[in-house]
Design a protein around this motif. Structure first.
Motif, short mmCIF file in Angstrom:
data_model
loop_
_atom_site.label_atom_id
_atom_site.label_comp_id
_atom_site.label_asym_id
_atom_site.label_seq_id
_atom_site.Cartn_x
_atom_site.Cartn_y
_atom_site.Cartn_z
N PHE A 32 -3.22 76.32 39.93
CA PHE A 32 -3.33 77.45 40.85
C PHE A 32 -3.13 78.71 40.02
CE2 PHE A 32 -1.64 79.37 45.07
CZ PHE A 32 -2.92 79.72 45.45
N ILE A 33 -4.18 79.52 39.85
CA ILE A 33 -4.16 80.57 38.83
C ILE A 33 -4.98 81.77 39.28
CG2 ILE A 33 -6.19 79.63 37.63
CD1 ILE A 33 -4.78 80.29 34.97
N TRP A 34 -4.71 82.92 38.68
CA TRP A 34 -5.52 84.12 38.90
C TRP A 34 -6.97 83.84 38.51
CZ3 TRP A 34 -2.97 88.65 40.59
CH2 TRP A 34 -1.57 88.61 40.52
N SER A 35 -7.91 84.52 39.17
CA SER A 35 -9.32 84.32 38.87
C SER A 35 -9.67 84.84 37.47
CB SER A 35 -10.20 85.02 39.91
OG SER A 35 -9.99 86.41 39.91
N ASP A 39 -10.23 80.08 30.01
CA ASP A 39 -11.53 79.68 29.49
C ASP A 39 -11.87 78.28 30.00
OD1 ASP A 39 -13.77 79.09 28.01
OD2 ASP A 39 -12.90 79.61 26.07
N PRO A 40 -13.02 78.11 30.65
CA PRO A 40 -13.43 76.77 31.09
C PRO A 40 -13.45 75.75 29.95
CG PRO A 40 -14.82 78.42 32.12
CD PRO A 40 -13.99 79.13 31.09
N ALA A 41 -13.72 76.24 28.73
CA ALA A 41 -13.72 75.34 27.58
C ALA A 41 -12.33 74.79 27.30
CB ALA A 41 -14.26 76.06 26.34
N LEU A 42 -11.30 75.58 27.58
CA LEU A 42 -9.93 75.10 27.41
C LEU A 42 -9.60 74.01 28.43
CD1 LEU A 42 -7.66 78.21 26.63
CD2 LEU A 42 -7.99 76.18 25.22
N ASN A 283 2.59 72.95 27.62
CA ASN A 283 2.73 72.75 26.18
C ASN A 283 1.40 72.92 25.47
OD1 ASN A 283 4.75 72.09 24.14
ND2 ASN A 283 3.55 70.25 23.76
N PHE A 284 0.32 72.53 26.12
CA PHE A 284 -1.04 72.68 25.58
C PHE A 284 -1.37 74.16 25.39
CE2 PHE A 284 -5.54 73.42 26.68
CZ PHE A 284 -6.20 72.60 25.76
N ILE A 285 -1.04 74.99 26.39
CA ILE A 285 -1.31 76.43 26.29
C ILE A 285 -0.46 77.07 25.20
CG2 ILE A 285 -1.10 78.63 27.51
CD1 ILE A 285 -3.50 76.96 28.39
N ASN A 296 -8.64 85.29 23.48
CA ASN A 296 -9.98 85.71 23.08
C ASN A 296 -10.97 85.60 24.23
OD1 ASN A 296 -9.29 86.36 20.42
ND2 ASN A 296 -9.63 84.28 19.69
N PHE A 297 -10.65 84.74 25.21
CA PHE A 297 -11.51 84.61 26.39
C PHE A 297 -11.18 85.66 27.43
CE2 PHE A 297 -11.77 83.10 30.79
CZ PHE A 297 -13.15 82.95 30.91
N ASN A 298 -9.89 85.75 27.84
CA ASN A 298 -9.59 86.63 28.97
C ASN A 298 -9.19 88.05 28.57
OD1 ASN A 298 -6.77 86.53 28.34
ND2 ASN A 298 -6.44 84.77 29.68
N GLN A 299 -9.07 88.30 27.27
CA GLN A 299 -8.83 89.64 26.74
C GLN A 299 -7.47 90.22 27.14
OE1 GLN A 299 -11.03 90.68 24.50
NE2 GLN A 299 -12.35 88.94 24.95
#
Length: 353
Positions: A32-35, A39-42, A283-285, A296-299
């Motif tokens: 559940f996260i802000w729009s 990154d979808p790749a993450l 932990n992944f993040i 680099n994705f969300n700036q």
């Protein structure tokens, strides 16, 4: 709390090590996260690494997130991303659970300034995700001169004609901005100051060019399309459209009267269906490479010290990194708890009516 490694989670998904089950259902992380905040790749990378599925649900404000948790979302989602000043309230309401730091092997990657914060001593309930600032985004083709304060929203003389908006949200930024404009400081904390700020916003609502309450990310998108000329915005939201070239004609600034520096965090709801997978995700993040890919994705600026050398593009710009002079005018919003929290909500609710 017992944490299964990604390999163990994957093994359970395949029925390995559990002869009594021929094949277990693929584990699912409910995020559940802000729009536009990951990154979808993450997400794909995490799914492959942990042999799981991620279901992402988005929100546009802390108030929306909290309402969902209160309505049963604390038993539906595995990871939520509240802003720092919301963490104590979620803790007090029993909506989030303590974290098992023994499972967060990448915690040491966080920069020292983001560890053991006042809003969550010992990082007991939350882990920093990203940080940024709140300012004003405007269209210089419509707004003349060089605006530098909150007056662009609250002084009719600075913008008498063009549509502008104020966020709906939970009210902290909005009341803070009005307080700063009135000279009370962005982090105003007295009832009389809140009421004065609320009255200013109510007066602002009556102006013919007030276009309504629109949260920050939608504000950016409406400005890109030319629907409004000014509004409150997050620097990272602006960074995204600067990076893709879609808002090069717009300008962003941090008001001279003071504004907010904030940290968004990762937390696990009190009754999360898959808390062990939630810890795996946090932990992944916190991994250096993943933290860099995220920013680099969300700036938005990264609290991950181990990620800094891998940041690219505008991540080194003044937009993302405020100057020393600007930093002196930025404050972390102080958490509100108990009766004071309820009083503030009553005042803000009256503004929205």
């Amino acid at each position: 709390m017992k944490l299964l490694s990604c390999l163990a989670v994957g093994a359970l998904a395949l029925g390995l090590g559990a002869p009594q089950i021929a094949r277990a259902e693929t584990p699912t992380l409910n995020l559940f996260i802000w729009s536009d905040y990951i990154d979808p790749a993450l997400i794909t990378k995490f799914e492959k690494q942990c042999n799981c599925k991620v279901v992402e649900t988005d929100y546009e404000s802390n108030a929306e997130m909290e309402a969902k948790l209160r309505a049963g979302g604390d038993a539906q989602y595995d990871v939520v991303v509240p802003s720092s000043y919301y963490v104590p309230e979620l803790e007090d309401e029993g909506l989030i659970q303590p974290l098992d730091h023994g499972k967060l092997t990448n915690f040491s990657n966080l920069a020292a300034r983001f560890q053991n914060p006042t809003y969550d001593p010992g990082d007991k309930y939350s882990i920093p995700y990203q940080w940024g600032t709140t300012g004003i985004l405007y269209d210089p083709a419509k707004i003349k001169g060089n605006p530098d304060g909150w007056g662009l929203l609250f002084d009719p003389k600075e913008n008498p004609n063009y549509p502008f908006v104020i966020p709906k949200g939970e009210g902290r930024d909005q009341i803070g901005a009005a307080c700063a404009y009135l000279g009370y400081g962005f982090n105003c904390a007295e009832k009389s100051q809140w009421i004065a700020a609320a009255k200013l916003i109510e007066q602002t609502k009556k102006r013919p060019n007030f276009a309504g309450f629109v949260d920050e990310t939608p504000t950016r998108d409406q400005e890109k399309s030319g629907l409004v000329a000014a509004g409150m915005a997050y620097n990272g939201d602006v960074g995204q459209c600067v990076a893709d070239g879609s808002c090069t004609k717009l300008k962003f600034y941090l008001p001279k009267e003071g504004s907010e520096i904030w940290v968004d965090t990762m937390a696990i709801p009190a009754k999360a269906p898959h808390p062990e997978l939630g810890l795996e995700f946090i932990n992944f993040i916190l991994d250096a490479n993943n933290g860099a890919d995220l920013s680099n994705f969300n700036q938005y600026a990264s609290p991950n010290a181990a990620s800094q050398k891998q940041l690219t593009g505008i991540m080194a710009s003044d937009l993302i990194n405020p100057s020393d002079a600007e930093m002196k005018n930025l404050v972390f919003l102080a958490p509100l708890r108990g009766a004071k929290y309820k009083l503030f909500n009553q005042i803000w609710t009256s503004v929205l009516q």
